[in-house]
Design an enzyme around this catalytic site. Structure first.
Site, PDB file in Angstrom:
ATOM      1  N   ASN A  31       0.802  -1.221   0.000  1.00 13.50           N
ATOM      2  CA  ASN A  31       0.000   0.000   0.000  1.00 13.50           C
ATOM      3  C   ASN A  31       0.835   1.272   0.000  1.00 13.50           C
ATOM      4  O   ASN A  31       0.310   2.360  -0.174  1.00 13.50           O
ATOM      5  CB  ASN A  31      -0.926   0.022   1.212  1.00 13.50           C
ATOM      6  CG  ASN A  31      -0.150   0.007   2.527  1.00 13.50           C
ATOM      7  OD1 ASN A  31       0.311  -1.057   2.929  1.00 13.50           O
ATOM      8  ND2 ASN A  31       0.002   1.141   3.179  1.00 13.50           N
ATOM      9  N   GLY A  33       5.203   3.138  -0.255  1.00 10.89           N
ATOM     10  CA  GLY A  33       6.641   3.009  -0.436  1.00 10.89           C
ATOM     11  C   GLY A  33       7.037   2.105  -1.583  1.00 10.89           C
ATOM     12  O   GLY A  33       6.378   2.055  -2.632  1.00 10.89           O
ATOM     13  N   GLY A  35       6.896  -1.091  -1.758  1.00  8.08           N
ATOM     14  CA  GLY A  35       5.894  -2.127  -2.003  1.00  8.08           C
ATOM     15  C   GLY A  35       4.812  -1.674  -2.964  1.00  8.08           C
ATOM     16  O   GLY A  35       4.351  -2.452  -3.808  1.00  8.08           O
ATOM     17  N   SER A 158      17.940  -5.109   2.841  1.00 10.20           N
ATOM     18  CA  SER A 158      18.335  -3.702   2.899  1.00 10.20           C
ATOM     19  C   SER A 158      19.839  -3.585   2.773  1.00 10.20           C
ATOM     20  O   SER A 158      20.597  -4.431   3.274  1.00 10.20           O
ATOM     21  CB  SER A 158      17.888  -3.081   4.227  1.00 10.20           C
ATOM     22  OG  SER A 158      18.433  -1.780   4.398  1.00 10.20           O
ATOM     23  N   TYR A 183      17.153  -2.129  13.325  1.00  9.62           N
ATOM     24  CA  TYR A 183      16.510  -2.225  12.012  1.00  9.62           C
ATOM     25  C   TYR A 183      17.403  -2.992  11.035  1.00  9.62           C
ATOM     26  O   TYR A 183      16.949  -3.915  10.352  1.00  9.62           O
ATOM     27  CB  TYR A 183      16.210  -0.836  11.445  1.00  9.62           C
ATOM     28  CG  TYR A 183      15.731  -0.877  10.014  1.00  9.62           C
ATOM     29  CD1 TYR A 183      14.420  -1.255   9.713  1.00  9.62           C
ATOM     30  CD2 TYR A 183      16.586  -0.578   8.956  1.00  9.62           C
ATOM     31  CE1 TYR A 183      13.976  -1.320   8.391  1.00  9.62           C
ATOM     32  CE2 TYR A 183      16.152  -0.644   7.645  1.00  9.62           C
ATOM     33  CZ  TYR A 183      14.850  -1.010   7.372  1.00  9.62           C
ATOM     34  OH  TYR A 183      14.429  -1.086   6.069  1.00  9.62           O
TER      35      TYR A 183
END
Length: 318
Positions: A31, A33, A35, A158, A183
């Site tokens: 929904n 970014g 993606g 990432s 992260y």
């Protein structure tokens, strides 16, 4: 003497994707970014694209945006909360597909500042969502993936994971919590999972393969507008212009994942990244990082993840 004939497979072109009519793809976090752009680009191939999202309103806005840009797009949504492991099995009942040709494990959270937060299951939020959520989700998706002739699990890692190393004694960052490090390690755990998943599926003779990708440096300020999903101001665009020499927008950050889904030349266990220093440009294959190729770390992480989630993604569905 005449040269041998050129291969019938044309060079990969991010602007001219192959058709995928009849295929069904699930994109977690589709929904917003990166993606969102993975979903938009895959929708243009004629495939059915299912957007997994925990926010129904944002998912509907993304669906409307894709349909406005891709005439005849086959796109729908499923509510998916990766931070709530107990919800995943039942959520997949609403996927409404007999098979899945690929899933893109893209959804994730990044916390910019303390305090440390936890999921519904008591796991550190970034590790629990980015890694454990996708780990468990794969278990419940495996029957649908196995029903396709050759399905792919594409895990979005990432660039931040390249400089990180896992602390297997503190996966939940209880001893030391630094948001950026936590992260990066959560994304590294995801990437270990993607590599180890392919190893285990191959050993079991599965038709499902697993590929790992990362988007490089992908900034909102270099991303084309998709209101209301993404609004880009002139000021932000101008201020970010110098950065375009080194990094890119999220539309381009989607390219490695899209290639990993569609390109028949991609193989399981591979790592695909942006071409220029791993930060920007069209996707290319990169040697799996040395620390990511350590099977002992991957196996220990796998066993610990099974214990934390209560499921084994590579187990034969029973």
């Amino acid at each position: 003497m005449a040269r041998s004939s050129v291969s019938a497979t044309p060079p990969w072109n991010v602007q001219r994707l192959p058709r995928a009519d009849g295929s069904v793809f699930l994109v977690t976090g589709g929904n917003a970014g990166i993606g969102y752009f993975v979903a938009e680009q895959l929708s243009a191939t004629g495939a059915t694209v299912v957007l997994g999202s925990r926010n129904p309103a944002k998912a509907e806005a993304a669906t409307a945006s894709i349909r406005a840009r891709v005439p005849g797009a086959r796109v729908r949504t499923v509510r998916l909360d990766l931070a709530d492991l107990s919800s995943l099995e039942t959520a997949l009942e609403s996927v409404e597909a007999e098979r899945l040709d690929a899933v893109v494990h893209n959804a994730g959270v990044a916390l910019d500042a303390p305090p440390r937060k936890e999921t519904e299951d008591g796991h550190e939020l970034m590790f629990g969502t980015n890694h454990l959520g996708h780990f468990a989700l794969t278990r419940w998706l495996m029957p649908l993936l196995s029903a396709a002739p050759t399905a792919r699990v594409v895990t979005m890692g990432s660039f931040a994971a390249k400089s990180e190393r896992l602390d297997l004694d503190d996966l939940q960052s209880r001893k030391v919590y630094q948001p950026k490090r936590t992260y990066g390690r959560s994304k590294l755990a995801q990437m270990y999972f993607g590599v180890e998943l392919d190893r285990r599926l191959g050993a079991a003779g599965s038709t499902v393969t697993s590929v790992v990708v990362h988007p490089g440096g992908a900034l909102d300020s270099l991303t084309p507008a998709r209101p209301p999903v993404h609004v880009r101001t002139t000021g932000a665009r101008l201020s970010a212009a110098p950065a375009a020499l080194l990094v890119q927008g999220k539309h381009a950050g989607a390219w490695p994942a899209v290639r990993a889904v569609l390109d028949p030349a991609v193989r399981g266990g591979q790592l695909w990244v942006p071409r220029v220093f791993g930060l920007r440009g069209e996707p290319r294959r990169e040697r799996v990082w040395s620390h990511l190729a350590d099977p002992s770390v991957a196996a220990r992480l796998w066993d610990m993840s099974c214990a934390l989630t209560g499921v084994d993604p590579a187990a034969t569905p029973g």
